[in-house]
Write a protein that holds these residues in place. Structure first.
Motif, PDB file in Angstrom:
ATOM      1  N   VAL A   1       0.811  -1.094   0.028  1.00 52.22           N
ATOM      2  CA  VAL A   1       0.025  -0.112  -0.109  1.00 52.22           C
ATOM      3  C   VAL A   1       0.711   1.252   0.155  1.00 52.22           C
ATOM      4  CG1 VAL A   1      -2.039  -1.348   1.208  1.00 52.22           C
ATOM      5  CG2 VAL A   1      -0.091  -0.109   2.536  1.00 52.22           C
ATOM      6  N   LEU A   2       0.164   2.489  -0.377  1.00 54.35           N
ATOM      7  CA  LEU A   2       0.800   3.629  -0.369  1.00 54.35           C
ATOM      8  C   LEU A   2       0.856   4.214   1.152  1.00 54.35           C
ATOM      9  CD1 LEU A   2       1.298   6.068  -2.758  1.00 54.35           C
ATOM     10  CD2 LEU A   2      -0.765   6.989  -1.669  1.00 54.35           C
ATOM     11  N   ILE A   3       1.945   4.824   1.430  1.00 53.78           N
ATOM     12  CA  ILE A   3       2.245   5.303   2.750  1.00 53.78           C
ATOM     13  C   ILE A   3       1.438   6.448   2.905  1.00 53.78           C
ATOM     14  CG2 ILE A   3       3.836   6.199   4.568  1.00 53.78           C
ATOM     15  CD1 ILE A   3       5.927   4.510   2.953  1.00 53.78           C
ATOM     16  N   PRO A   4       0.563   6.659   3.876  1.00 55.99           N
ATOM     17  CA  PRO A   4      -0.563   7.591   3.978  1.00 55.99           C
ATOM     18  C   PRO A   4       0.232   8.915   4.417  1.00 55.99           C
ATOM     19  CG  PRO A   4      -1.154   6.019   5.732  1.00 55.99           C
ATOM     20  CD  PRO A   4       0.256   5.479   4.890  1.00 55.99           C
ATOM     21  N   ARG A   5      -0.051   9.936   3.530  1.00 57.23           N
ATOM     22  CA  ARG A   5       0.727  11.301   3.629  1.00 57.23           C
ATOM     23  C   ARG A   5      -0.007  12.449   4.504  1.00 57.23           C
ATOM     24  NH1 ARG A   5       3.234   8.381   0.298  1.00 57.23           N
ATOM     25  NH2 ARG A   5       4.124   9.218  -1.543  1.00 57.23           N
ATOM     26  N   PRO A   6       0.475  13.160   5.041  1.00 62.21           N
ATOM     27  CA  PRO A   6      -0.084  14.308   6.096  1.00 62.21           C
ATOM     28  C   PRO A   6      -1.154  15.232   5.140  1.00 62.21           C
ATOM     29  CG  PRO A   6       2.136  14.539   6.207  1.00 62.21           C
ATOM     30  CD  PRO A   6       2.094  13.340   5.120  1.00 62.21           C
TER      31      PRO A   6
ATOM     32  N   ALA B   1     -11.630  10.228  -2.577  1.00 63.87           N
ATOM     33  CA  ALA B   1     -10.934   9.342  -3.422  1.00 63.87           C
ATOM     34  C   ALA B   1      -9.381  10.049  -3.349  1.00 63.87           C
ATOM     35  CB  ALA B   1     -11.161   9.391  -4.946  1.00 63.87           C
ATOM     36  N   ASN B   2      -8.429   8.911  -3.159  1.00 65.93           N
ATOM     37  CA  ASN B   2      -7.018   9.574  -3.264  1.00 65.93           C
ATOM     38  C   ASN B   2      -6.388   8.652  -4.333  1.00 65.93           C
ATOM     39  OD1 ASN B   2      -4.511  10.480  -3.227  1.00 65.93           O
ATOM     40  ND2 ASN B   2      -3.928   9.460  -1.206  1.00 65.93           N
ATOM     41  N   PRO B   3      -6.959   8.815  -5.789  1.00 72.97           N
ATOM     42  CA  PRO B   3      -6.527   8.068  -6.845  1.00 72.97           C
ATOM     43  C   PRO B   3      -5.159   8.249  -7.285  1.00 72.97           C
ATOM     44  CG  PRO B   3      -7.401   9.853  -7.633  1.00 72.97           C
ATOM     45  CD  PRO B   3      -7.594  10.155  -6.004  1.00 72.97           C
ATOM     46  N   PRO B   4      -4.389   7.082  -7.777  1.00 72.62           N
ATOM     47  CA  PRO B   4      -3.106   7.484  -8.397  1.00 72.62           C
ATOM     48  C   PRO B   4      -3.354   8.543  -9.317  1.00 72.62           C
ATOM     49  CG  PRO B   4      -4.319   5.436  -9.370  1.00 72.62           C
ATOM     50  CD  PRO B   4      -5.146   5.923  -8.383  1.00 72.62           C
ATOM     51  N   TYR B   5      -2.524   9.586  -9.319  1.00 70.37           N
ATOM     52  CA  TYR B   5      -2.559  10.785 -10.096  1.00 70.37           C
ATOM     53  C   TYR B   5      -1.048  11.271 -10.581  1.00 70.37           C
ATOM     54  CZ  TYR B   5      -1.729  13.348  -5.558  1.00 70.37           C
ATOM     55  OH  TYR B   5      -1.197  13.807  -4.389  1.00 70.37           O
ATOM     56  N   ILE B   6      -0.186  10.470 -10.579  1.00 70.34           N
ATOM     57  CA  ILE B   6       1.175  10.862 -10.986  1.00 70.34           C
ATOM     58  C   ILE B   6       1.288  10.477 -12.619  1.00 70.34           C
ATOM     59  CG2 ILE B   6       3.692  10.718 -10.639  1.00 70.34           C
ATOM     60  CD1 ILE B   6       3.047  10.475  -7.742  1.00 70.34           C
ATOM     61  N   SER B   7       1.839  11.349 -13.382  1.00 71.36           N
ATOM     62  CA  SER B   7       2.246  10.817 -14.657  1.00 71.36           C
ATOM     63  C   SER B   7       3.124   9.697 -14.661  1.00 71.36           C
ATOM     64  CB  SER B   7       2.775  12.025 -15.509  1.00 71.36           C
ATOM     65  OG  SER B   7       3.070  11.670 -16.763  1.00 71.36           O
TER      66      SER B   7
ATOM     67  N   ILE C   1       0.708   0.950  -8.762  1.00 78.25           N
ATOM     68  CA  ILE C   1      -0.552   1.038  -9.326  1.00 78.25           C
ATOM     69  C   ILE C   1      -1.426   1.878  -8.194  1.00 78.25           C
ATOM     70  CG2 ILE C   1      -1.396  -0.911  -7.272  1.00 78.25           C
ATOM     71  CD1 ILE C   1      -3.540  -1.824  -9.342  1.00 78.25           C
ATOM     72  N   ALA C   2      -0.738   2.392  -7.049  1.00 81.41           N
ATOM     73  CA  ALA C   2      -1.344   3.273  -6.376  1.00 81.41           C
ATOM     74  C   ALA C   2      -0.801   4.865  -6.692  1.00 81.41           C
ATOM     75  CB  ALA C   2      -0.834   2.955  -4.696  1.00 81.41           C
ATOM     76  N   LEU C   3       0.093   4.885  -7.449  1.00 81.45           N
ATOM     77  CA  LEU C   3       0.748   6.260  -7.911  1.00 81.45           C
ATOM     78  C   LEU C   3       0.439   6.728  -9.196  1.00 81.45           C
ATOM     79  CD1 LEU C   3       4.386   5.500  -6.322  1.00 81.45           C
ATOM     80  CD2 LEU C   3       2.721   7.085  -5.541  1.00 81.45           C
ATOM     81  N   TYR C   4       0.570   5.797 -10.213  1.00 82.21           N
ATOM     82  CA  TYR C   4       0.732   6.283 -11.817  1.00 82.21           C
ATOM     83  C   TYR C   4      -0.560   5.794 -12.357  1.00 82.21           C
ATOM     84  CZ  TYR C   4       5.693   6.442 -10.178  1.00 82.21           C
ATOM     85  OH  TYR C   4       6.738   6.501  -9.677  1.00 82.21           O
TER      86      TYR C   4
ATOM     87  N   MET D   1     -11.669  14.827  -3.898  1.00 84.18           N
ATOM     88  CA  MET D   1     -10.629  13.900  -4.619  1.00 84.18           C
ATOM     89  C   MET D   1      -9.671  14.690  -4.238  1.00 84.18           C
ATOM     90  SD  MET D   1     -10.539  12.566  -8.155  1.00 84.18           S
ATOM     91  CE  MET D   1     -11.183  13.924  -9.220  1.00 84.18           C
ATOM     92  N   GLU D   2      -8.297  13.970  -3.763  1.00 83.91           N
ATOM     93  CA  GLU D   2      -6.992  14.437  -3.767  1.00 83.91           C
ATOM     94  C   GLU D   2      -6.453  14.334  -5.162  1.00 83.91           C
ATOM     95  OE1 GLU D   2      -4.454  13.111  -0.744  1.00 83.91           O
ATOM     96  OE2 GLU D   2      -2.665  13.210  -2.155  1.00 83.91           O
ATOM     97  N   ILE D   3      -5.818  15.576  -5.564  1.00 83.92           N
ATOM     98  CA  ILE D   3      -5.135  15.748  -7.024  1.00 83.92           C
ATOM     99  C   ILE D   3      -3.787  16.372  -6.779  1.00 83.92           C
ATOM    100  CG2 ILE D   3      -7.240  16.077  -8.223  1.00 83.92           C
ATOM    101  CD1 ILE D   3      -6.558  19.412  -8.072  1.00 83.92           C
TER     102      ILE D   3
END
Ligand code: GLN
Length: 278
Positions: free
Chosen positions: A90-95, A184-190, A207-210, A238-240
């Motif tokens: 899993v992605l590490i939760p960010r502040p 939603a905190n979707p994957p949103y990095i190019s 899969i959690a990032l890109y 939604m986080e972006i």
């Protein structure tokens, strides 16, 4: 060897690797192995340690030296004041993601229905359930591995069965179901950024990032599909990415839904607030 000696050695090794938080990271590793608070490392710095303890400290320090994030080495991360188990599934939760929790707990009506998609470790869903036990909370992820981590976090933090966990790609498993609030905190990095990011990020699941299309593919599916999953008066948060606000606004316009962009404490675009058009 004493606690103070091994701490200095670990801290120097991490400093040599260019890790800015070398002292803190070394303290966390030593305290984790010795099963004590960080404060005890100072008050009991002359206490002797065993060879087994120093071997394990050296091994974990080497992993941090090689770039692995502390959260994976220690197996947990604090988020919204709660302790979440995390590992490389899993992605590490960010502040900055705590903003989604604040928005959801402030906006959800008493006894309402709440859904967190792309839940990963379950951090947002579980933090919301913890603060608002009156809500009926569902959470989903496309990754069965992530759901296993979220299930065990829910069991230990808010209790087994406190959060309904569903395997779903975005809204696929929620046909015909509506909620008061969705996050939603979707994957949103190019994917084209992959090589340029910090080494630590390469340990997190792709899969959690890109997301294809400059990080926009999952965001666009959410914008296209959320309206039919909201109850009257409902909202989606939604986080972006810090530079995605303008494109989110034009994408919302193209799908005839309303969007506003909220900034984080550093003044960057961070959360898209989406509501259906009428
Ligand atoms: N905020 C994360 C980062 O900057 C990305 C999280 C995501 O893609 N949802 O690394």
């Amino acid at each position: 060897m004493t606690r103070g000696d091994i701490l200095n050695r670990a801290s120097e090794s991490l400093r040599d690797a260019g890790i800015e938080s070398h002292r803190l990271d070394a303290e966390l590793i030593v305290a984790h192995v010795l099963k004590c608070d960080r404060i005890k490392l100072i008050t009991e710095r002359d206490a002797a340690i065993t060879t087994a303890e120093s071997d394990l400290i050296n091994k974990l320090t080497q992993r941090r030296h090689d770039g692995e994030p502390s959260a994976y080495i220690l197996g947990h991360r604090e988020f919204y004041g709660l302790d979440f188990s995390v590992d490389s599934r899993v992605l590490i939760p960010r502040p900055e993601t705590e903003m989604l929790v604040d928005l959801a707990i402030n906006c959800a009506p008493e006894g309402g229905k709440f859904l967190d998609i792309c839940t990963g470790s379950g951090a947002v869903a579980i933090a919301v359930k913890h603060a608002r036990p009156d809500l009926s909370v569902s959470a989903s992820d496309v990754s069965p591995d992530a759901l296993a981590v979220a299930t065990s976090n829910a069991a230990s933090i808010t209790g087994p069965e406190s959060v309904r966990l569903i395997h779903s790609d975005v809204f696929d498993a929620f046909r015909g179901e509506r909620f008061d609030i969705i996050t939603a905190n979707p994957p949103y990095i190019s994917p084209s950024c992959e090589g340029a990011l910090q080494k630590e990020i390469s340990y997190e699941p792709d899969i959690a990032l890109y997301s294809p299309d400059d990080g926009f593919s999952v965001i666009e599916r959410i914008i296209a599909g959320f309206s039919e999953h909201l109850l009257p008066g409902g909202k989606l948060f939604m986080e972006i990415g810090y530079d995605q606000g303008a494109r989110v606004l034009s994408c919302a316009e193209a799908h005839s839904v309303r969007a506003e962009i909220a900034k984080d404490l550093s003044g960057h675009d961070r959360v898209a607030v989406l509501t259906p058009s009428v």
